[in-house]
Design a protein around this motif. Sequence first.
Motif: not given
Length: 334
Positions: A78-96
Motif C-alpha cells: 500500500r505504501l508503494l501504491e501511495w507514493l506515485p500519487a505524491q510524485g515519488s517512488s521507492l528510490a526517491s522516497c524521503t522521510q517527509d
Amino acid sequence: MRPLVAHGVLAVRDEHLARIERWLPKVLGRLPDAGERRIVERWARWQPLRRLHRQPEHRPTSHGQACGIRQEIRAVVRLLEWLPAQGSSLASCTQDHIDAYLATGPAERLRIRSFLHWTSRHQHTRALTAPFYTSSLAADIVAADTRWRLVHRLVQEPGIALRDRTAGLLLLLFAQPPSRICALSRDDVLDDGTTLRLRLGTHPVEIPPPLDGMLRELVRHPVGKAHRLEPGPSRWLFPGARAGRPMEPVSLSRRLKALGIRPRPTRNASLMDLAAELPAFVFSRLLGFSEQTAANWMAESGGDDAPYAAHRARGTAGTRPANRGSTAPAPRAP
C-alpha cells in the motif's frame, strides 16, 4: 495426498506457510514497477517469511502468525501504491513522505518499519524509519474472577468433553493460544509416572493436578474423527478431522467459545497474571514466548522484573542474573 501424509510417505506440510507462498505473487502483482516488485519479494522472503521457515518443525505457522505476515506485506504494498500519487517512488522516497503517509492513515501503516530498515541497510532507499507498531496488550481482557470461575467450571462441571476441558485449562492457566494447543504432540508430554511435564517452551513446565491426569488420558485415548485411519496412535494430542493432521485452531476456538471461554481476552488475563508472578526469563522459557513478548507483558502488569525484561529484550543486557531459572511454581488449578 492426506493419506500419504498420515502414513508417513510424505512429510507434514506447513499449511499456513504454503498458503502465504502461493499468495505472495498475487499481492505483489499489484505493483506495476518490476524493480519494486523484486525488492519487496526479496525483503519478504529474507525477513518475515524467513522467520517462519526457521521455526521448529514441531511448531508450524499459526493462523495468527500468518495473518500478521500478510498484514505486514500488504502495508508495504500500500505504501508503494501511495507514493506515485505524491510524485515519488521507492528510490526517491524521503522521510517527509513517510511521515505524511503515517499521519494520514490507520496505525496499521506502522507495520512498514521492518521494510524501511531493510531497504535502508541494503541501499535501496535513503535512511528511512517509522515508529514501532504497538497496541495496548491488555485492552481486551476479562476480570481475574471471571477467569478463575471458568477454571472452576472446567475442573468441576460434568459433561464437558475431555479435550475441551484440557485445552481450556491450558489456555486459562498457561496462556497457550489455540494454535499452540492444537500443535501439541505426544512427544511434548514428558511423564515419569509421578510428575508430568509439558514442553511449551524451551524448558518443560510441570503440570499440576487435575490437568496432568487429563493429559495422560489424552495420550492414552486420543479423540478425533480421523485418528482411526492412521496406522498407529495419533502423534497429536488434539487430532483433527483429517488423517495425520491436528485439530484446526479455528475449530478449537469455536468449541471453547461454546463453553463461554473467549480465547483472546481470557488468554490475556492469564498472561497478565503470569507476567506479574514470574521473572521474565522464566516466563519466556517455560511458556514459549519471546523475550520481547515477556517484556511487553511485564510492563503491562507492572511486575517487579519489568525493567530487567525490557533491558534483555533490547539486546543490551549482560549475563543473566542468578536464581532466574525454571524453578518457579506452575499455576495450580483449584
